[in-house]
Structures are given as structure tokens and as C-alpha cells.
Design an enzyme around this catalytic site. Structure first.
Site, PDB file in Angstrom:
ATOM      1  N   CYS A  25      -1.056   5.647  -9.777  1.00 42.14           N
ATOM      2  CA  CYS A  25      -2.533   6.327  -8.826  1.00 42.14           C
ATOM      3  C   CYS A  25      -2.171   7.741  -8.472  1.00 42.14           C
ATOM      4  CB  CYS A  25      -2.413   5.476  -7.301  1.00 42.14           C
ATOM      5  SG  CYS A  25      -0.792   5.352  -6.561  1.00 42.14           S
ATOM      6  N   HIS A  79       0.436   4.181  -2.188  1.00 44.75           N
ATOM      7  CA  HIS A  79      -0.995   4.209  -2.835  1.00 44.75           C
ATOM      8  C   HIS A  79      -1.349   5.690  -2.663  1.00 44.75           C
ATOM      9  CE1 HIS A  79      -4.512   3.566  -4.861  1.00 44.75           C
ATOM     10  NE2 HIS A  79      -5.347   3.515  -3.974  1.00 44.75           N
ATOM     11  N   ASP A  94     -11.256   6.745  -5.046  1.00 45.80           N
ATOM     12  CA  ASP A  94     -10.082   5.915  -5.325  1.00 45.80           C
ATOM     13  C   ASP A  94     -10.506   5.269  -6.469  1.00 45.80           C
ATOM     14  OD1 ASP A  94      -8.156   4.153  -5.314  1.00 45.80           O
ATOM     15  OD2 ASP A  94      -8.374   3.193  -3.358  1.00 45.80           O
TER      16      ASP A  94
END
Length: 201
Positions: A25, A79, A94
Site C-alpha cells: 500500500c 495501511h 484507497d
């Protein structure tokens, strides 16, 4: 709501056209920052990178594509996501979420983080917010966290070379660490994050 406001600029392409590697991520977000710097440089000042973690590195997030069951809950060690706030409005990008790309901040927070009040303190989420321009200058990862002891990959890495900076090949932990004394950006709890980025129009 002020109907005279101009529409938000689409600073990023549809999610299917973005650089994406599952379980990386932080690099996905770095590539989003690069895209804005290249195609909408004037908007980079309105962009933030947000790392989500806590001391135990156990953060529950809902509505994640890799989540289980109907609510799509996952427990990540951390994250990273991308915020764009050109005015009082704020949207979240996202690539791991099943929510739209982007989603307005309040909807994203409500569905992804919900509230700490339903959680034990060890699961409380903290957030390190870094200006996108600073993230582009500072972030480096040699992907060591994704290697097993025998050197093989636990998850396939992105196809492009690892991201490095002059004199630095890996500082990912500095972004994940939620010690507010660390100098990269600013650390907030969930309440402070909402207060900072959500204003009702």
C-alpha cells in the site's frame, strides 16, 4: 451545500489504471503522489499521505477488498492511503478499499474506521499525516519487510525497482511508527483526524 462550488478536479485516473501491487500500500500511494506531481503539480500541495497503525501494529479496517465475510474486515499491521483536500471538501483514495475511488472523507472514515469506542485500546487506530511532496522526497523501501528468512518473497513485489532516496534505501518503519516525537508529519488519533479533515459544508 454551496451549489456554486466548482467540481473537484479528477487528479487521479480510475483505480483500474493506477499502479497497484497487493500488500504494498505504501508504494501504491507513492505512485499516486508521483502521478499528481507529473499531471497536476499545482494540486500536490493539497495532497496528504496517511499511514494508519498503532503500537501493537494491529489495526482493524472494514470494507477492504481482501477482507472476509460481508463486512470485509481485515486486521493490518499498517495501511497507507491518499487524501486530497483542495478546499473544505476532502476525498480519500484507497486502492485496497471496496469503496468508490475516491470516496468523500466522512463516508470513508465511517465505513472503514467506524469508531474506536467499539474496540479495545490495543486496536485504537493512529494516523501519521505527511504532505505528499515530503513523502515523495523522503520515503524509501527496499521491501525487506516482505521477504522471508530464506530471502523469498511472502508476496510478489511490484514490477518497478524499489523506491530509494539519496543516502537511504529503507525508512518504512519511520512512517509506520506512531510516536508523535518522530519528525515525519503529524500523528493524530481518530477524533483528531476527523476534526482536521472533515468540515460540514
Amino acid at each position: 451545500m454551496d451549489s456554486t462550488r466548482k467540481q473537484l478536479i479528477s487528479i487521479l485516473p480510475p483505480s483500474a489504471e493506477c499502479s497497484y501491487a497487493p500488500y504494498y500500500c505504501e508504494e501504491n500511494v507513492y505512485k499516486l503522489c508521483e502521478h499528481v506531481r507529473t499531471h497536476h503539480p499545482a494540486e500536490l500541495q493539497h495532497c496528504r499521505v496517511v499511514f494508519v497503525s498503532n503500537e501493537k501494529r494491529v489495526v482493524p479496517l472494514w470494507r477492504q477488498r481482501s477482507g472476509k465475510e460481508e463486512e470485509k474486515l481485515v486486521i493490518w499491521d499498517y495501511h497507507a492511503l491518499f487524501l486530497y483536500k483542495p478546499d473544505e471538501r476532502c476525498v480519500v483514495y484507497d486502492l485496497d478499499s471496496e469503496l468508490p475511488f475516491p470516496t468523500y472523507f466522512h463516508k470513508y472514515v465511517t465505513e472503514t474506521f467506524r469508531t474506536d469506542q467499539i474496540l479495545k485500546p490495543m486496536y485504537f487506530r493512529y494516523f501519521r499525516i505527511i504532505p505528499a511532496s515530503l513523502f515523495l522526497q523522503k520515503f524509501a523501501s527496499d521491501r525487506r519487510h516482505m521477504r522471508r528468512e530464506d530471502g523469498t518473497w511472502s508476496k510478489p513485489p511490484p514490477s518497478y525497482p524499489a523506491i530509494s532516496q539519496p543516502g537511504c534505501v529503507n525508512n518504512l518503519d519511520e512512517f509506520i511508527d506512531m510516536d508523535p516525537k518522530k519528525s515525519l508529519g503529524e500523528v493524530m488519533n481518530l477524533t483528531e483526524l476527523v476534526k482536521q479533515f472533515y468540515q460540514q459544508g
